[in-house]
Scaffold this motif. Structure first.
Motif, short mmCIF file in Angstrom:
data_model
loop_
_atom_site.label_atom_id
_atom_site.label_comp_id
_atom_site.label_asym_id
_atom_site.label_seq_id
_atom_site.Cartn_x
_atom_site.Cartn_y
_atom_site.Cartn_z
N ARG A 184 76.94 147.79 51.09
CA ARG A 184 77.58 148.19 52.33
C ARG A 184 79.11 148.11 52.19
O ARG A 184 79.62 147.20 51.53
N PHE A 185 79.78 149.06 52.79
CA PHE A 185 81.25 149.05 52.77
C PHE A 185 81.78 149.46 54.15
O PHE A 185 81.03 149.99 54.99
N SER A 186 83.04 149.21 54.36
CA SER A 186 83.68 149.49 55.66
C SER A 186 84.77 150.52 55.48
O SER A 186 85.56 150.46 54.52
N VAL A 187 84.85 151.45 56.43
CA VAL A 187 85.84 152.53 56.40
C VAL A 187 86.92 152.22 57.43
O VAL A 187 86.62 152.00 58.62
N ALA A 188 88.16 152.18 56.96
CA ALA A 188 89.30 151.94 57.86
C ALA A 188 89.96 153.28 58.20
O ALA A 188 90.42 154.01 57.30
N SER A 193 90.93 151.50 63.48
CA SER A 193 89.55 151.08 63.71
C SER A 193 88.79 151.02 62.39
O SER A 193 89.15 151.68 61.41
N VAL A 194 87.72 150.25 62.40
CA VAL A 194 86.90 150.06 61.19
C VAL A 194 85.43 150.22 61.59
O VAL A 194 84.99 149.71 62.62
N PHE A 195 84.68 150.93 60.78
CA PHE A 195 83.23 151.03 61.02
C PHE A 195 82.49 150.89 59.69
O PHE A 195 83.01 151.29 58.63
N PRO A 196 81.28 150.32 59.71
CA PRO A 196 80.53 150.09 58.46
C PRO A 196 79.67 151.27 58.06
O PRO A 196 79.24 152.07 58.90
N VAL A 197 79.41 151.36 56.79
CA VAL A 197 78.45 152.32 56.22
C VAL A 197 77.42 151.50 55.46
O VAL A 197 77.78 150.69 54.59
N ARG A 198 76.16 151.69 55.80
CA ARG A 198 75.13 150.83 55.23
C ARG A 198 74.87 151.13 53.75
O ARG A 198 75.26 152.20 53.23
N GLU A 246 74.02 160.80 54.50
CA GLU A 246 73.62 159.78 55.46
C GLU A 246 74.53 159.88 56.68
O GLU A 246 75.51 160.65 56.70
N GLN A 247 74.25 159.08 57.65
CA GLN A 247 75.06 159.07 58.87
C GLN A 247 75.48 157.64 59.21
O GLN A 247 74.80 156.68 58.86
N ALA A 248 76.63 157.54 59.90
CA ALA A 248 77.14 156.26 60.37
C ALA A 248 77.74 156.45 61.76
O ALA A 248 77.99 157.59 62.19
N ILE A 249 77.96 155.37 62.44
CA ILE A 249 78.55 155.40 63.78
C ILE A 249 79.93 154.76 63.69
O ILE A 249 80.07 153.62 63.24
N ASP A 250 80.96 155.53 64.08
CA ASP A 250 82.32 154.99 63.98
C ASP A 250 82.64 154.07 65.15
O ASP A 250 81.77 153.79 66.01
#
Length: 278
Positions: A184-188, A193-198, A246-250
Protein backbone atom coordinates in the motif's frame (compact mmCIF):
# COMPACT_ATOMS: atom_id res chain seq x y z
CA UNK A 1 44.41 -160.72 28.93
CA UNK A 2 46.68 -160.83 25.91
CA UNK A 3 43.93 -159.53 23.69
CA UNK A 4 43.44 -156.51 25.94
CA UNK A 5 47.14 -155.70 25.89
CA UNK A 6 47.14 -155.97 22.13
CA UNK A 7 44.28 -153.51 21.81
CA UNK A 8 46.11 -150.97 23.98
CA UNK A 9 49.22 -151.22 21.87
CA UNK A 10 47.17 -150.70 18.67
CA UNK A 11 45.60 -147.53 20.12
CA UNK A 12 49.02 -146.16 21.03
CA UNK A 13 50.33 -146.82 17.53
CA UNK A 14 47.34 -145.00 15.97
CA UNK A 15 47.83 -142.01 18.35
CA UNK A 16 51.51 -141.75 17.44
CA UNK A 17 50.65 -141.83 13.73
CA UNK A 18 48.03 -139.11 14.17
CA UNK A 19 50.47 -136.88 16.08
CA UNK A 20 53.13 -137.44 13.43
CA UNK A 21 50.68 -136.57 10.64
CA UNK A 22 49.55 -133.37 12.44
CA UNK A 23 53.17 -132.34 13.01
CA UNK A 24 53.96 -132.91 9.34
CA UNK A 25 50.96 -130.88 8.22
CA UNK A 26 51.87 -128.03 10.59
CA UNK A 27 55.45 -127.93 9.34
CA UNK A 28 54.23 -127.90 5.75
CA UNK A 29 51.84 -125.00 6.39
CA UNK A 30 54.56 -123.06 8.21
CA UNK A 31 56.92 -123.49 5.32
CA UNK A 32 54.32 -122.32 2.80
CA UNK A 33 53.41 -119.29 4.85
CA UNK A 34 57.03 -118.41 5.43
CA UNK A 35 57.72 -118.66 1.74
CA UNK A 36 54.70 -116.39 0.98
CA UNK A 37 55.77 -113.86 3.58
CA UNK A 38 59.29 -113.86 2.22
CA UNK A 39 58.01 -113.32 -1.30
CA UNK A 40 55.71 -110.52 -0.14
CA UNK A 41 58.53 -108.81 1.76
CA UNK A 42 60.75 -109.16 -1.31
CA UNK A 43 58.06 -107.62 -3.53
CA UNK A 44 57.55 -104.71 -1.08
CA UNK A 45 61.27 -104.09 -0.96
CA UNK A 46 61.46 -104.20 -4.75
CA UNK A 47 58.53 -101.82 -5.07
CA UNK A 48 60.10 -99.46 -2.52
CA UNK A 49 63.38 -99.56 -4.41
CA UNK A 50 61.68 -98.99 -7.73
CA UNK A 51 59.40 -96.12 -6.51
CA UNK A 52 60.69 -92.60 -7.34
CA UNK A 53 62.01 -90.48 -4.55
CA UNK A 54 59.49 -88.06 -2.94
CA UNK A 55 59.77 -84.54 -4.48
CA UNK A 56 61.14 -81.79 -2.32
CA UNK A 57 58.59 -79.23 -1.04
CA UNK A 58 58.46 -75.96 -3.03
CA UNK A 59 60.35 -73.00 -1.60
CA UNK A 60 58.40 -70.64 0.64
CA UNK A 61 57.05 -67.63 -1.29
CA UNK A 62 58.36 -64.20 -0.56
CA UNK A 63 56.42 -62.05 1.86
CA UNK A 64 53.94 -59.69 0.22
CA UNK A 65 54.45 -55.94 0.65
CA UNK A 66 52.12 -54.20 3.12
CA UNK A 67 48.71 -53.22 1.73
CA UNK A 68 48.41 -49.64 0.57
CA UNK A 69 45.08 -48.64 2.10
CA UNK A 70 43.69 -45.64 0.24
CA UNK A 71 40.40 -43.78 0.49
CA UNK A 72 37.59 -44.86 -1.85
CA UNK A 73 37.07 -42.64 -4.93
CA UNK A 74 35.07 -39.49 -4.17
CA UNK A 75 31.66 -39.19 -5.80
CA UNK A 76 29.89 -35.85 -5.90
CA UNK A 77 26.13 -36.03 -5.38
CA UNK A 78 24.55 -32.73 -4.32
CA UNK A 79 25.73 -29.12 -3.98
CA UNK A 80 23.46 -27.22 -1.61
CA UNK A 81 24.11 -23.53 -1.11
CA UNK A 82 22.96 -19.97 -0.89
CA UNK A 83 24.18 -16.44 -1.27
CA UNK A 84 23.51 -12.89 -2.34
CA UNK A 85 21.29 -12.26 -5.36
CA UNK A 86 21.20 -9.07 -7.42
CA UNK A 87 17.89 -8.89 -9.33
CA UNK A 88 16.85 -6.40 -11.99
CA UNK A 89 13.55 -6.83 -13.86
CA UNK A 90 12.86 -4.65 -16.87
CA UNK A 91 9.29 -3.31 -17.30
CA UNK A 92 7.47 -3.35 -20.61
CA UNK A 93 5.70 -0.32 -22.09
CA UNK A 94 5.95 3.30 -20.94
CA UNK A 95 3.98 3.74 -17.73
CA UNK A 96 6.44 5.97 -15.93
CA UNK A 97 7.33 3.16 -13.53
CA UNK A 98 10.77 1.58 -13.48
CA UNK A 99 11.37 -1.41 -11.27
CA UNK A 100 14.59 -0.87 -9.34
CA UNK A 101 17.47 -3.30 -9.04
CA UNK A 102 17.26 -4.99 -5.68
CA UNK A 103 19.50 -7.16 -3.54
CA UNK A 104 18.05 -10.31 -2.04
CA UNK A 105 18.82 -13.90 -1.25
CA UNK A 106 19.26 -16.90 -3.50
CA UNK A 107 19.15 -20.62 -2.65
CA UNK A 108 20.00 -23.58 -4.87
CA UNK A 109 20.52 -27.33 -4.88
CA UNK A 110 22.42 -28.91 -7.77
CA UNK A 111 22.31 -32.66 -8.43
CA UNK A 112 24.63 -34.57 -10.78
CA UNK A 113 22.50 -36.58 -13.21
CA UNK A 114 25.53 -37.73 -15.20
CA UNK A 115 29.17 -36.71 -15.26
CA UNK A 116 28.42 -33.82 -17.63
CA UNK A 117 24.81 -32.96 -16.81
CA UNK A 118 23.30 -31.44 -13.68
CA UNK A 119 19.82 -30.44 -12.54
CA UNK A 120 19.42 -27.35 -10.37
CA UNK A 121 16.56 -26.24 -8.14
CA UNK A 122 16.64 -22.53 -7.37
CA UNK A 123 14.77 -19.91 -5.39
CA UNK A 124 15.29 -16.12 -5.37
CA UNK A 125 13.71 -13.58 -3.02
CA UNK A 126 14.03 -9.76 -2.98
CA UNK A 127 12.35 -6.95 -1.10
CA UNK A 128 12.81 -3.18 -1.10
CA UNK A 129 11.02 0.16 -1.31
CA UNK A 130 11.10 2.12 -4.55
CA UNK A 131 10.03 5.62 -5.38
CA UNK A 132 7.54 6.19 -8.18
CA UNK A 133 7.71 9.52 -10.01
CA UNK A 134 4.89 12.06 -9.86
CA UNK A 135 2.11 11.22 -12.29
CA UNK A 136 2.94 7.51 -12.40
CA UNK A 137 0.03 5.10 -12.93
CA UNK A 138 -2.07 8.02 -14.23
CA UNK A 139 -2.35 9.56 -10.76
CA UNK A 140 -2.46 13.32 -10.18
CA UNK A 141 0.04 13.73 -7.38
CA UNK A 142 3.13 12.10 -5.94
CA UNK A 143 2.71 8.36 -5.19
CA UNK A 144 5.83 8.37 -3.03
CA UNK A 145 7.39 5.07 -1.97
CA UNK A 146 5.87 1.65 -2.48
CA UNK A 147 7.05 -1.68 -1.13
CA UNK A 148 8.32 -3.97 -3.88
CA UNK A 149 8.54 -7.68 -3.04
CA UNK A 150 9.22 -10.60 -5.40
CA UNK A 151 10.13 -14.25 -5.17
CA UNK A 152 10.54 -16.99 -7.74
CA UNK A 153 11.62 -20.63 -7.88
CA UNK A 154 12.11 -23.21 -10.58
CA UNK A 155 14.21 -25.92 -12.20
CA UNK A 156 17.18 -25.62 -14.56
CA UNK A 157 19.13 -28.21 -16.55
CA UNK A 158 22.84 -27.44 -16.83
CA UNK A 159 25.37 -29.17 -19.14
CA UNK A 160 28.59 -28.96 -17.12
CA UNK A 161 32.26 -28.79 -18.09
CA UNK A 162 34.81 -30.02 -15.55
CA UNK A 163 37.74 -27.71 -16.10
CA UNK A 164 39.81 -29.25 -13.29
CA UNK A 165 38.94 -31.57 -10.39
CA UNK A 166 38.09 -28.41 -8.40
CA UNK A 167 36.67 -26.06 -11.06
CA UNK A 168 33.48 -26.32 -13.07
CA UNK A 169 31.57 -24.21 -15.57
CA UNK A 170 28.10 -24.65 -17.02
CA UNK A 171 25.30 -23.22 -19.11
CA UNK A 172 21.72 -23.61 -17.97
CA UNK A 173 18.13 -23.37 -19.18
CA UNK A 174 14.86 -24.01 -17.44
CA UNK A 175 11.56 -22.60 -16.25
CA UNK A 176 10.19 -21.10 -13.06
CA UNK A 177 7.23 -19.45 -11.41
CA UNK A 178 7.17 -16.30 -9.29
CA UNK A 179 5.05 -13.72 -7.56
CA UNK A 180 5.13 -9.92 -7.39
CA UNK A 181 3.62 -8.06 -4.45
CA UNK A 182 3.28 -4.27 -4.24
CA UNK A 183 2.45 -2.76 -0.89
CA UNK A 184 0.00 0.00 0.00
CA UNK A 185 1.17 3.53 -0.74
CA UNK A 186 -0.18 7.06 -0.30
CA UNK A 187 -0.61 9.71 -2.99
CA UNK A 188 0.01 13.33 -2.03
CA UNK A 189 -1.91 15.81 -4.23
CA UNK A 190 -0.92 19.39 -5.04
CA UNK A 191 -3.65 20.63 -2.74
CA UNK A 192 -2.00 19.00 0.26
CA UNK A 193 -4.47 16.14 0.61
CA UNK A 194 -3.38 12.52 0.84
CA UNK A 195 -5.27 9.36 -0.08
CA UNK A 196 -4.19 5.68 0.05
CA UNK A 197 -3.97 3.13 -2.72
CA UNK A 198 -4.32 -0.44 -1.57
CA UNK A 199 -1.81 -3.23 -2.15
CA UNK A 200 -1.81 -5.41 -5.25
CA UNK A 201 -0.12 -8.63 -6.40
CA UNK A 202 0.45 -10.75 -9.51
CA UNK A 203 2.14 -13.96 -10.64
CA UNK A 204 4.47 -14.67 -13.55
CA UNK A 205 6.31 -17.44 -15.39
CA UNK A 206 9.98 -17.02 -16.23
CA UNK A 207 12.31 -18.83 -18.63
CA UNK A 208 15.91 -18.40 -17.40
CA UNK A 209 19.07 -18.92 -19.49
CA UNK A 210 22.34 -18.64 -17.63
CA UNK A 211 26.09 -19.10 -17.27
CA UNK A 212 27.82 -20.18 -14.09
CA UNK A 213 31.06 -21.39 -12.57
CA UNK A 214 32.24 -22.84 -9.28
CA UNK A 215 35.55 -23.51 -7.55
CA UNK A 216 36.10 -25.83 -4.60
CA UNK A 217 37.65 -23.59 -1.95
CA UNK A 218 37.86 -26.60 0.39
CA UNK A 219 38.11 -29.75 -1.75
CA UNK A 220 35.12 -32.07 -1.35
CA UNK A 221 33.53 -29.75 1.21
CA UNK A 222 32.96 -26.13 0.17
CA UNK A 223 32.65 -24.40 -3.20
CA UNK A 224 32.45 -20.75 -4.24
CA UNK A 225 29.84 -20.18 -6.97
CA UNK A 226 28.76 -17.36 -9.27
CA UNK A 227 25.98 -17.47 -11.83
CA UNK A 228 24.36 -14.90 -14.11
CA UNK A 229 20.94 -15.55 -15.60
CA UNK A 230 18.85 -13.68 -18.13
CA UNK A 231 15.12 -14.37 -17.96
CA UNK A 232 12.26 -14.02 -20.40
CA UNK A 233 8.70 -13.46 -19.15
CA UNK A 234 5.87 -14.54 -21.49
CA UNK A 235 3.25 -11.79 -21.37
CA UNK A 236 0.35 -14.25 -21.44
CA UNK A 237 1.73 -15.96 -18.31
CA UNK A 238 1.69 -12.74 -16.21
CA UNK A 239 -1.58 -12.39 -14.38
CA UNK A 240 -2.94 -10.59 -11.36
CA UNK A 241 -4.41 -7.36 -10.04
CA UNK A 242 -1.04 -5.61 -10.14
CA UNK A 243 -1.22 -5.67 -13.95
CA UNK A 244 -4.81 -4.42 -14.08
CA UNK A 245 -6.50 -1.08 -13.49
CA UNK A 246 -7.77 -0.43 -9.97
CA UNK A 247 -9.70 2.31 -8.25
CA UNK A 248 -9.15 4.44 -5.15
CA UNK A 249 -11.05 7.14 -3.29
CA UNK A 250 -9.28 10.48 -2.91
CA UNK A 251 -9.54 12.89 0.03
CA UNK A 252 -12.64 14.58 -1.43
CA UNK A 253 -14.47 11.25 -1.78
CA UNK A 254 -14.19 11.04 -5.54
CA UNK A 255 -13.32 7.85 -7.32
CA UNK A 256 -9.86 7.83 -8.90
CA UNK A 257 -8.57 5.37 -11.49
CA UNK A 258 -5.17 3.83 -10.69
CA UNK A 259 -3.35 2.48 -13.73
CA UNK A 260 -1.73 -0.96 -13.92
CA UNK A 261 1.87 -1.63 -13.06
CA UNK A 262 3.92 -2.65 -16.08
CA UNK A 263 4.49 -6.29 -16.87
CA UNK A 264 8.01 -7.72 -17.03
CA UNK A 265 9.72 -7.68 -20.40
CA UNK A 266 12.92 -9.34 -19.19
CA UNK A 267 15.29 -9.49 -16.29
CA UNK A 268 18.70 -10.41 -14.96
CA UNK A 269 19.69 -12.29 -11.82
CA UNK A 270 23.26 -12.64 -10.56
CA UNK A 271 24.01 -14.83 -7.55
CA UNK A 272 27.24 -15.16 -5.60
CA UNK A 273 27.56 -17.56 -2.69
CA UNK A 274 28.89 -20.75 -1.17
CA UNK A 275 27.83 -24.36 -1.66
CA UNK A 276 28.20 -27.28 0.70
CA UNK A 277 29.36 -30.37 -1.25
CA UNK A 278 27.52 -33.52 -0.16
Amino acid sequence: MRARVKRLEDRRRRGRRALASAAAITLALGGVMGTARGASASEEAADAAAAPAAPEPPPRPKELPPLDITEPPFTRHVDFGGGVALVHRIPSGDTGVRYPASVGMGLWARVDITRYLRASLYAVRTERDFNMPSGALGLVGDPGDAEFYTYSFGLRIAPTWRITPRARAWVSAGAGWGRLELGRFSVATSGGSVFPVRERAASFVEIPLGLGASFDVVPRWLALEIETTGAFYPETAQRGRAFEEEQAIDASGRRVTVGPFPRFAGGFVTTLGLSLVL
